[in-house]
Structure formats: C-alpha cells, structure tokens
Design a protein around this motif. Structure first.
Motif, short mmCIF file in Angstrom:
data_model
loop_
_atom_site.label_atom_id
_atom_site.label_comp_id
_atom_site.label_asym_id
_atom_site.label_seq_id
_atom_site.Cartn_x
_atom_site.Cartn_y
_atom_site.Cartn_z
N VAL A 1 0.88 -1.06 -0.19
CA VAL A 1 -0.01 0.09 -0.07
C VAL A 1 0.74 1.20 -0.12
CG1 VAL A 1 -1.97 -1.27 0.94
CG2 VAL A 1 -0.21 0.07 2.64
N PHE A 2 0.17 2.47 -0.26
CA PHE A 2 0.84 3.78 -0.38
C PHE A 2 0.31 4.66 0.76
CE2 PHE A 2 1.97 7.85 -2.40
CZ PHE A 2 3.35 7.72 -2.09
N PHE A 3 0.94 5.39 1.37
CA PHE A 3 0.51 6.42 2.30
C PHE A 3 -0.11 7.75 2.06
CE2 PHE A 3 5.08 7.09 1.56
CZ PHE A 3 5.12 8.63 1.19
N CYS A 4 -0.61 7.65 0.90
CA CYS A 4 -1.20 8.69 0.33
C CYS A 4 -2.45 8.49 -0.60
CB CYS A 4 -0.39 9.75 -0.01
SG CYS A 4 -1.15 11.50 -0.59
N ASN A 5 -3.55 9.11 -0.66
CA ASN A 5 -4.55 8.79 -1.56
C ASN A 5 -4.83 9.96 -2.50
OD1 ASN A 5 -5.62 6.23 -1.15
ND2 ASN A 5 -6.91 6.78 0.80
N THR A 6 -4.75 11.32 -2.09
CA THR A 6 -4.95 12.27 -3.03
C THR A 6 -3.73 13.23 -3.18
OG1 THR A 6 -5.67 13.83 -1.33
CG2 THR A 6 -7.29 12.52 -2.24
N ALA A 7 -3.90 14.01 -4.23
CA ALA A 7 -2.79 15.07 -4.67
C ALA A 7 -2.93 16.08 -3.43
CB ALA A 7 -2.91 15.50 -5.83
N ALA A 8 -3.99 16.54 -3.26
CA ALA A 8 -4.03 17.43 -1.94
C ALA A 8 -3.44 17.03 -0.73
CB ALA A 8 -5.74 17.87 -1.80
N GLN B 1 -0.87 8.81 -9.07
CA GLN B 1 0.09 8.22 -10.45
C GLN B 1 0.43 9.28 -11.33
OE1 GLN B 1 1.38 5.36 -9.49
NE2 GLN B 1 0.21 3.60 -10.23
N THR B 2 -0.69 10.11 -11.57
CA THR B 2 -0.56 11.16 -12.33
C THR B 2 0.43 12.41 -11.81
OG1 THR B 2 -2.53 11.01 -13.11
CG2 THR B 2 -1.68 13.21 -13.69
N VAL B 3 0.38 12.43 -10.54
CA VAL B 3 1.39 13.36 -9.76
C VAL B 3 2.70 12.92 -10.05
CG1 VAL B 3 1.87 14.29 -7.55
CG2 VAL B 3 -0.20 14.35 -8.34
N ARG B 4 2.81 11.29 -9.95
CA ARG B 4 4.21 10.91 -9.83
C ARG B 4 4.87 11.27 -11.48
NH1 ARG B 4 3.86 4.81 -8.16
NH2 ARG B 4 5.94 4.92 -7.75
N LYS B 5 3.99 11.37 -12.30
CA LYS B 5 4.49 11.52 -13.59
C LYS B 5 5.42 12.96 -13.73
CE LYS B 5 3.46 11.61 -18.59
NZ LYS B 5 2.25 11.69 -19.62
N GLU B 6 4.58 13.87 -13.25
CA GLU B 6 5.39 15.21 -13.49
C GLU B 6 6.45 15.28 -12.49
OE1 GLU B 6 5.07 17.60 -15.86
OE2 GLU B 6 4.19 15.82 -16.76
N VAL B 7 6.17 14.93 -11.05
CA VAL B 7 6.99 14.96 -9.99
C VAL B 7 8.45 14.34 -10.18
CG1 VAL B 7 7.64 14.46 -7.61
CG2 VAL B 7 5.52 15.65 -8.15
N TYR B 8 8.32 13.11 -10.88
CA TYR B 8 9.65 12.23 -11.07
C TYR B 8 10.41 13.11 -12.09
CZ TYR B 8 8.30 8.34 -8.08
OH TYR B 8 7.95 7.37 -7.23
N ARG B 9 9.54 13.70 -13.28
CA ARG B 9 10.24 14.29 -14.24
C ARG B 9 10.98 15.55 -13.95
NH1 ARG B 9 9.05 18.44 -18.03
NH2 ARG B 9 6.80 18.47 -17.05
N CYS C 1 6.83 3.67 -20.05
CA CYS C 1 5.95 2.61 -20.21
C CYS C 1 5.14 2.74 -21.38
CB CYS C 1 5.32 2.07 -19.02
SG CYS C 1 3.73 3.35 -18.69
N PRO C 2 4.87 1.63 -22.02
CA PRO C 2 3.85 1.53 -23.15
C PRO C 2 2.60 2.18 -22.88
CG PRO C 2 5.12 -0.42 -23.32
CD PRO C 2 5.23 0.06 -21.97
N PRO C 3 1.70 2.63 -23.72
CA PRO C 3 0.47 3.10 -23.26
C PRO C 3 -0.43 2.08 -22.77
CG PRO C 3 1.21 4.03 -25.75
CD PRO C 3 2.16 2.82 -24.95
N GLU C 4 -0.15 1.01 -23.06
CA GLU C 4 -0.96 -0.14 -22.67
C GLU C 4 -0.68 -0.35 -21.04
OE1 GLU C 4 1.48 -2.61 -25.46
OE2 GLU C 4 0.74 -0.31 -24.99
N HIS C 5 -0.08 0.09 -20.23
CA HIS C 5 0.54 -0.18 -19.19
C HIS C 5 0.62 1.04 -18.27
CE1 HIS C 5 1.20 -4.37 -20.05
NE2 HIS C 5 1.84 -3.95 -20.92
N VAL C 6 -0.06 2.12 -18.69
CA VAL C 6 0.10 3.33 -18.02
C VAL C 6 -0.47 3.34 -16.51
CG1 VAL C 6 0.05 5.00 -19.73
CG2 VAL C 6 -2.04 4.32 -18.55
N PRO C 7 0.39 3.99 -15.56
CA PRO C 7 -0.29 3.97 -14.15
C PRO C 7 -1.54 4.84 -14.07
CG PRO C 7 2.02 4.65 -14.12
CD PRO C 7 1.49 4.60 -15.65
N LEU C 8 -2.45 4.48 -13.18
CA LEU C 8 -3.96 4.80 -12.96
C LEU C 8 -4.17 5.69 -11.65
CD1 LEU C 8 -5.86 1.64 -14.16
CD2 LEU C 8 -5.02 3.38 -15.54
#
Length: 375
Positions: free
Chosen positions: A137-144, A339-347, A328-335
């Motif tokens: 599990v992860f310790f956060c549910n929302t970007a807020a 996960q969307t936050v991680r995309k920009e934060v990691y970059r 990753c390929p489009p057929e394996h994107v995080p949901l």
C-alpha cells in the motif's frame, strides 16, 4: 480463473479536483528540497529513495504460455531482455541505515522493449521502468494530501531525532496537514497505511523481500497491480538473512554485495488483476488488494547472475539513472491521481537533480552502457 477481471476504461480513475494546482505545490516543495539537499556529499539527492544500496545487472524473461488475461501488452510477447535494478532506501536522505529505517525500494529498468513509451521526449527509448517498494500500500490517496505529506516525508528524520515527542508531532502534522485541514479531511487512512507499512517491513536481506507497485496500472484490456518476489529456491540460497542495524551504520548494502558475489538469484514478476472496483479500488492506495479475491500470477522472471556490485562506481551509476513508472507503453500506464502526480514530480525531480549535479540526463541504450559485466 473464478472471477471476471475488471476491464480498463479511460475514465476508470477520474482526476481529483484542483489536481494541477496540487501538483504545482508538490513540485515546489520537492524542488526546494533538492536545491538544498547536498547533505555533505557535494551533490543533490533524490526527494525519495535518495540512498542507493546497489545497482544490479540482470535479465527479465517474459514467459510463454501465460493465460490470455495476464499475457497482455508487453507480457504477450515472450522473450528475454537485459535489466538493471536499483535498490534504495525510501526516504529523502542519506545516513545510517538505522536512522533511515527499513522501507526500501526496488526500481527496475528493462531494455529492448518493442514499444514506444508514454513520455514524449523518450518515445523511442525502448525501456520500461517499475518503481516498487517492500509493501503493498501507499501512504497517500490524494494529490491534495500529498502536498503536505511530501514535506513531512522530507522532514521525517527530524521527527525521529526528537524521540517520542517527535513521533507525536509527526502524527499530528501527518493527519491534520500541519493543522490546516478541516477534521472531515484528516488523513487517518494515510496514517494507518504508513503504520501498516512500517509494521510489515523487515530488517532482512533485500534479496528476501517482496516488492509491490502500490498503485494500479493499466494491463492491456484490464487493470492490475504488480509484485516482484524471490522464488523459493532463490530465497533458500540467501546466507545472510536477518540484519541488525543497531551496531553498524550500513547493513543493507554489505549483505546485498556479499550475496550477489556468491550466488545467482531469481524472482517471480507477477500480475494481480482487479476483480472488483468496490473491494479492490483504483483510487484508494491505502487499501490492499486481497489475494483471495485475485491471486498474483507470474508472467516474467527476473534473474541476477553472480556479480560484483561493490565499489563507489556502482553507487555512482545507480545515482545517475532515472526511474519513473510512466516510462512504459500506453497499454501499461499508471492509473489514478497520485500516479498522475508521480509523472510530473519524477520528471521535474530528475531533471533538476541532474542539472544541479552537472550530469547529462539521457536514457541509456543498454544495460552494458551503465554497468559493464564484472562477474
């Protein structure tokens, strides 16, 4: 299969309100940290998983004969690929293992994938990353909430230095968002997930631990979570098993170096399909998907040959790499929103860190370009 897996749809995890604003605030917190994060080492460190325990060379074999619901996307194309694995501590800091704790990560990079990635500037990199930790599990549910938890995560060692009083303050700041959240939005679920994560983590050889994707990903026509776990035979070969951090600053890396110098190791790479959005939610990362509802099924094997990963050059190679679940390929994107936050934060984190350290940031073409064979 005694259940019907949930089918993927583009709206299966709609974005939360004000996602862009929360993301900008998170990026500001993390970039401020990285600009001041040299910590006596003369270099900026990652905002998470800062301390590397080693970079390991291996192969990733996608298996033939996997059931069709699991043989989706890249897992429907059997074959063997080179891979690199970076083991690391989960925190934003360097230092003694006993101070950093035993929440650890396993970031895997697979080469030679016959697919484009979802990252526009790396569409033809032919690599695929998996960012996983030793808990489901992860310790956060929302970007807020993550806007507060990112700062608290960075400050965790300061709380620990104050003992029991520091822990009490940490729990208060965690739940209440540093006293800014109304009671109806307090992060009780996130705090519970963090405590469960700590209870399940073990002071043990990294080659004995199982690692999880935490969040859900698209799995072709379906939705899934991922796990990497040692095979029974591989686990039985591990000689140094339990670790005691009280008497030594370093326990994870010496144990890992020693084991890999003496024997090869093998892991099952597994997929767990979502059987119900009610009991296996995509947008609540604090909920563990129970195996009695949907088992993990092995779709690939990760193998480590005997090798020498000692030396500072190995750690330097580990720190120069970039990992993101969105490579990753489009057929394996995080949901989901986190996960969307991680995309920009990691970059943003990777780009800034490489710039501050004077490192050229480019995805490697092969594992040998990063880590030559020293077996």
């Amino acid at each position: 299969m005694d259940f019907t897996p949930v089918r993927y749809a583009p709206d299966i995890a709609p974005p939360e309100p004000d996602l862009d604003r929360s993301m900008r605030r998170i990026i500001e917190v993390i970039e401020d940290f990285e600009r001041g994060s040299v910590e006596g080492e003369g270099r900026a460190v990652r905002f998470a998983h800062a301390k590397a325990y080693g970079l390991v060379r291996g192969t990733f074999e996608i298996l033939d004969g996997v059931p069709p619901e699991y043989a989706q996307g890249v897992y429907g194309r059997p074959g063997t690929h080179d891979a690199l694995v970076r083991y690391s501590n989960g925190l934003s800091h360097l230092g003694a293992d006993r101070m950093l704790g035993n929440i650890v990560g396993m970031a895997t990079k697979v080469f030679g994938m016959e697919s484009t990635t979802t990252l526009p500037d790396e569409a033809m990199s032919r690599t695929m990353d998996f960012n996983m930790i030793n808990g489901p599990v992860f310790f956060c549910n929302t970007a807020a909430h993550y806007t507060f938890l990112a700062k608290l995560f960075i400050d965790l060692p300061k709380y620990r230095q104050s003992g029991r009083r520091g822990n009490h303050q940490m729990f208060h700041d965690w739940v209440t968002g540093y006293g800014t959240l109304p009671a109806s939005e307090w992060a009780w679920d996130e705090l519970g997930a963090m405590l469960r994560l700590g209870e399940r983590a073990r002071w043990q050889n990294l080659l004995l631990s199982s690692f999880f994707s935490m969040g859900a990903v698209r799995h072709g026509d379906y939705v899934a979570k991922l796990r990497i776990r040692p095979t029974d035979d591989s686990a039985a070969r591990v000689r140094t098993r339990g670790l005691d951090p009280t008497g030594r600053d370093e326990v994870f890396r010496p144990a890992l170096v020693g084991e890999l110098a003496g024997a090869e190791h093998e892991f099952d790479f597994q997929v767990q399909l979502c059987a119900s959005l009610e009991t296996m939610p995509v947008d609540d990362l604090t909920v563990e998907w129970e195996e009695h509802e949907s088992p993990f099924v092995t779709v690939a094997r990760l193998r480590f040959p005997r090798q020498d990963i000692g030396g500072e050059e190995n750690l330097a190679a580990a720190d120069a790499l970039s990992f993101t679940p969105w490579r990753c390929p489009p057929e394996h994107v995080p949901l989901g929103s986190i996960q969307t936050v991680r995309k920009e934060v990691y970059r943003h984190s990777s780009s800034l860190r490489h710039r501050l350290n004077g490192q050229h940031r480019a995805e490697p073409a092969s594992a040998a370009d990063v880590l030559p064979d020293r077996s």
